[in-house]
Design a protein around this motif. Sequence first.
Motif, PDB file in Angstrom:
ATOM      1  N   ARG A 155       0.827  -1.219   0.000  1.00 46.49           N
ATOM      2  CA  ARG A 155       0.000   0.000   0.000  1.00 46.49           C
ATOM      3  C   ARG A 155       0.856   1.261   0.000  1.00 46.49           C
ATOM      4  NH1 ARG A 155      -1.956   3.772  -1.094  1.00 46.49           N
ATOM      5  NH2 ARG A 155      -3.945   4.740  -0.552  1.00 46.49           N
ATOM      6  N   SER A 156       2.019   1.220   0.609  1.00 44.69           N
ATOM      7  CA  SER A 156       2.889   2.395   0.671  1.00 44.69           C
ATOM      8  C   SER A 156       3.419   2.793  -0.697  1.00 44.69           C
ATOM      9  CB  SER A 156       4.058   2.135   1.627  1.00 44.69           C
ATOM     10  OG  SER A 156       4.872   1.065   1.151  1.00 44.69           O
ATOM     11  N   GLU A 157       3.329   1.903  -1.674  1.00 46.02           N
ATOM     12  CA  GLU A 157       3.763   2.223  -3.032  1.00 46.02           C
ATOM     13  C   GLU A 157       2.689   2.990  -3.808  1.00 46.02           C
ATOM     14  OE1 GLU A 157       6.311  -1.974  -3.478  1.00 46.02           O
ATOM     15  OE2 GLU A 157       4.680  -1.509  -4.856  1.00 46.02           O
ATOM     16  N   GLY A 158       1.486   3.049  -3.265  1.00 45.06           N
ATOM     17  CA  GLY A 158       0.371   3.699  -3.942  1.00 45.06           C
ATOM     18  C   GLY A 158       0.231   5.163  -3.567  1.00 45.06           C
ATOM     19  N   ALA A 159      -0.917   5.717  -3.887  1.00 43.85           N
ATOM     20  CA  ALA A 159      -1.189   7.139  -3.665  1.00 43.85           C
ATOM     21  C   ALA A 159      -1.315   7.462  -2.181  1.00 43.85           C
ATOM     22  CB  ALA A 159      -2.473   7.529  -4.385  1.00 43.85           C
ATOM     23  N   GLU A 160      -1.007   8.709  -1.838  1.00 45.58           N
ATOM     24  CA  GLU A 160      -1.197   9.151  -0.462  1.00 45.58           C
ATOM     25  C   GLU A 160      -2.678   9.267  -0.123  1.00 45.58           C
ATOM     26  OE1 GLU A 160       0.891  12.731   0.295  1.00 45.58           O
ATOM     27  OE2 GLU A 160       2.875  11.881  -0.148  1.00 45.58           O
ATOM     28  N   GLU A 161      -3.479   9.658  -1.106  1.00 40.48           N
ATOM     29  CA  GLU A 161      -4.919   9.802  -0.890  1.00 40.48           C
ATOM     30  C   GLU A 161      -5.586   8.425  -0.836  1.00 40.48           C
ATOM     31  OE1 GLU A 161      -3.904  12.613  -4.444  1.00 40.48           O
ATOM     32  OE2 GLU A 161      -3.268  10.654  -3.687  1.00 40.48           O
ATOM     33  N   THR A 162      -6.822   8.395  -0.360  1.00 47.72           N
ATOM     34  CA  THR A 162      -7.639   7.194  -0.506  1.00 47.72           C
ATOM     35  C   THR A 162      -7.729   6.874  -1.996  1.00 47.72           C
ATOM     36  OG1 THR A 162      -8.938   7.660   1.468  1.00 47.72           O
ATOM     37  CG2 THR A 162      -9.930   6.211  -0.173  1.00 47.72           C
ATOM     38  N   SER A 163      -7.472   5.609  -2.334  1.00 49.01           N
ATOM     39  CA  SER A 163      -7.269   5.270  -3.748  1.00 49.01           C
ATOM     40  C   SER A 163      -8.234   4.191  -4.209  1.00 49.01           C
ATOM     41  CB  SER A 163      -5.824   4.799  -3.957  1.00 49.01           C
ATOM     42  OG  SER A 163      -5.541   4.657  -5.322  1.00 49.01           O
ATOM     43  N   TYR A 164      -8.911   4.471  -5.329  1.00 46.37           N
ATOM     44  CA  TYR A 164      -9.858   3.543  -5.944  1.00 46.37           C
ATOM     45  C   TYR A 164      -9.276   3.007  -7.246  1.00 46.37           C
ATOM     46  CZ  TYR A 164     -13.519   5.595  -2.939  1.00 46.37           C
ATOM     47  OH  TYR A 164     -14.276   6.033  -1.884  1.00 46.37           O
ATOM     48  N   LEU A 165      -9.541   1.729  -7.520  1.00 47.93           N
ATOM     49  CA  LEU A 165      -9.014   1.083  -8.723  1.00 47.93           C
ATOM     50  C   LEU A 165     -10.145   0.487  -9.547  1.00 47.93           C
ATOM     51  CD1 LEU A 165      -6.634  -0.140 -10.433  1.00 47.93           C
ATOM     52  CD2 LEU A 165      -6.721  -2.112  -8.864  1.00 47.93           C
ATOM     53  N   PHE A 166     -10.111   0.733 -10.861  1.00 45.25           N
ATOM     54  CA  PHE A 166     -10.965   0.033 -11.822  1.00 45.25           C
ATOM     55  C   PHE A 166     -10.072  -0.816 -12.711  1.00 45.25           C
ATOM     56  CE2 PHE A 166     -12.330  -0.183 -16.252  1.00 45.25           C
ATOM     57  CZ  PHE A 166     -13.535  -0.853 -16.127  1.00 45.25           C
ATOM     58  N   VAL A 167     -10.459  -2.076 -12.945  1.00 45.81           N
ATOM     59  CA  VAL A 167      -9.731  -2.973 -13.842  1.00 45.81           C
ATOM     60  C   VAL A 167     -10.713  -3.543 -14.848  1.00 45.81           C
ATOM     61  CG1 VAL A 167      -8.303  -5.042 -14.042  1.00 45.81           C
ATOM     62  CG2 VAL A 167      -8.110  -3.600 -12.000  1.00 45.81           C
ATOM     63  N   GLY A 168     -10.424  -3.388 -16.134  1.00 42.66           N
ATOM     64  CA  GLY A 168     -11.305  -3.937 -17.161  1.00 42.66           C
ATOM     65  C   GLY A 168     -11.089  -3.244 -18.485  1.00 42.66           C
ATOM     66  N   SER A 169     -11.844  -3.641 -19.477  1.00 48.72           N
ATOM     67  CA  SER A 169     -11.755  -2.979 -20.774  1.00 48.72           C
ATOM     68  C   SER A 169     -12.433  -1.609 -20.692  1.00 48.72           C
ATOM     69  CB  SER A 169     -12.388  -3.839 -21.863  1.00 48.72           C
ATOM     70  OG  SER A 169     -13.762  -4.076 -21.571  1.00 48.72           O
ATOM     71  N   PHE A 170     -12.011  -0.704 -21.560  1.00 44.51           N
ATOM     72  CA  PHE A 170     -12.565   0.640 -21.591  1.00 44.51           C
ATOM     73  C   PHE A 170     -13.669   0.673 -22.637  1.00 44.51           C
ATOM     74  CE2 PHE A 170     -12.849   5.097 -22.748  1.00 44.51           C
ATOM     75  CZ  PHE A 170     -12.729   5.745 -21.528  1.00 44.51           C
ATOM     76  N   GLY A 171     -14.911   0.900 -22.208  1.00 43.93           N
ATOM     77  CA  GLY A 171     -16.009   0.916 -23.159  1.00 43.93           C
ATOM     78  C   GLY A 171     -17.353   1.076 -22.471  1.00 43.93           C
ATOM     79  N   TYR A 172     -18.368   1.273 -23.273  1.00 42.80           N
ATOM     80  CA  TYR A 172     -19.699   1.587 -22.760  1.00 42.80           C
ATOM     81  C   TYR A 172     -20.256   0.459 -21.894  1.00 42.80           C
ATOM     82  CZ  TYR A 172     -24.489   3.372 -22.736  1.00 42.80           C
ATOM     83  OH  TYR A 172     -25.708   3.849 -22.337  1.00 42.80           O
ATOM     84  N   ARG A 173     -20.088  -0.786 -22.332  1.00 39.33           N
ATOM     85  CA  ARG A 173     -20.654  -1.896 -21.560  1.00 39.33           C
ATOM     86  C   ARG A 173     -20.059  -1.974 -20.160  1.00 39.33           C
ATOM     87  NH1 ARG A 173     -21.544  -8.194 -23.507  1.00 39.33           N
ATOM     88  NH2 ARG A 173     -22.389  -8.932 -21.520  1.00 39.33           N
ATOM     89  N   LYS A 174     -18.800  -1.602 -20.023  1.00 41.02           N
ATOM     90  CA  LYS A 174     -18.143  -1.620 -18.717  1.00 41.02           C
ATOM     91  C   LYS A 174     -18.452  -0.371 -17.892  1.00 41.02           C
ATOM     92  CE  LYS A 174     -16.032  -5.587 -19.073  1.00 41.02           C
ATOM     93  NZ  LYS A 174     -16.311  -6.724 -18.160  1.00 41.02           N
ATOM     94  N   GLY A 175     -19.221   0.571 -18.462  1.00 35.72           N
ATOM     95  CA  GLY A 175     -19.634   1.746 -17.706  1.00 35.72           C
ATOM     96  C   GLY A 175     -18.527   2.750 -17.461  1.00 35.72           C
ATOM     97  N   THR A 176     -17.469   2.739 -18.284  1.00 32.46           N
ATOM     98  CA  THR A 176     -16.364   3.667 -18.039  1.00 32.46           C
ATOM     99  C   THR A 176     -16.760   5.122 -18.289  1.00 32.46           C
ATOM    100  OG1 THR A 176     -15.538   3.190 -20.278  1.00 32.46           O
ATOM    101  CG2 THR A 176     -14.550   1.968 -18.458  1.00 32.46           C
ATOM    102  N   ASP A 177     -17.829   5.338 -19.071  1.00 28.54           N
ATOM    103  CA  ASP A 177     -18.308   6.707 -19.289  1.00 28.54           C
ATOM    104  C   ASP A 177     -18.915   7.320 -18.026  1.00 28.54           C
ATOM    105  OD1 ASP A 177     -20.276   4.583 -19.883  1.00 28.54           O
ATOM    106  OD2 ASP A 177     -21.675   6.253 -20.121  1.00 28.54           O
TER     107      ASP A 177
END
Length: 374
Positions: free
Chosen positions: A148-170
């Motif tokens: 965790r210390s390698e990540g952001a100082e702020e509270t950090s959220y991650l999304f993993v998946g393809s980028f597109g409408y079906r995945k709701g990335t918009d």
Amino acid sequence: MARIFIDDGFRRYEQTGYGQLARMVIRALHEHSRYEVCVAHDRSRSVPHGASRPETFAHLPSCEEGWDATLRIGSPAPLKTSGKPFLYYTQNALGGLRSEWAQWLAQADTLIVPGEFDRSVFERHHDHVHVCPQAIDAEFFVPVPSYRSEGAEETSYLFVGSFGYRKGTDLILPAFARAFADGAPVHVHLQCFSGLNGRAFTDLFARARNFPRNIRVSFGSDSLSLLWMRRHLNRHDAVFTLSRGEGWCMPLWEALHSGLPTVAPASTAMAEYLPRWGTEFIETREVEIASIPDPAAASLVRQYGEDGITLYEPDLNDAARALRQIYESMAERKQRVRARRGELVSAFGLDRMAEALSGAIDATLARCRATSRG
């Protein structure tokens, strides 16, 4: 002892959702069933570095020695059956099935899907549909707090998946803008293994640059190795999706096994299996794909816009509420997920997967024998 040919199209060598599924199916049947597993080998390739029990895959018998039944793993595709019993493990995660998929799958003796939602859809087109929840590599995806210390100082959220409408990335940036309009500092990382290129990348970059300063956005546009995926998960505080439908959503399960709380729409397999003690759910509504006017959905409409095929639209305001709610109680939620991780390992282990697969195989072999005698 019957021999089962796992026809995975060599997906077990890939770092994809179906690749992970193929590896788990092979291990489940090999380690926890009375069936013998055989495969088609590609000796120039190996399973992803970091996958548990790699020796299992290297030493499996070859299908060239013959087999008694086929179990294919992957998206629906035209079949060339050998006359032997044929099972197909697939998924859909929409409220209807494409007509050509239904035609192709009709040639299989048995379908296997991850959950009851998909079974309810596939049963409209096939008489023999079994449910087998997926399993996670629990030996590999574990909490590693030191990362965790390698990540952001702020509270950090991650999304993993393809980028597109079906995945709701918009919906991601608008949801975070509403959730953190008060200026609370937060980091959002999108790890997209496909779709984030060309115009999509340019548009996202432009929007991210003009985003409120308290919400720091970063993104990656490649597929991470298993070892990096485990490290990457543990660098964040929570994993989320705003997907409009999922057959299983492997990244959320990998997150839970890594001790991270999740956020997900209350639809499809996500609502069916994700534990409420580890997931903050988002309200959804059913929408017919053919009726979607958004130009960003044009490709989805072309592919799935037949009458009656629907997706599940997350409510943007409720998405903002869910993202903010876990922010306010992140430490407590992480502690709870880690404390109850063993429940997931027990409920979705390889032994449970083998039991469900064996039930489907047993029923298929018995039915096919009865038909041949008749």
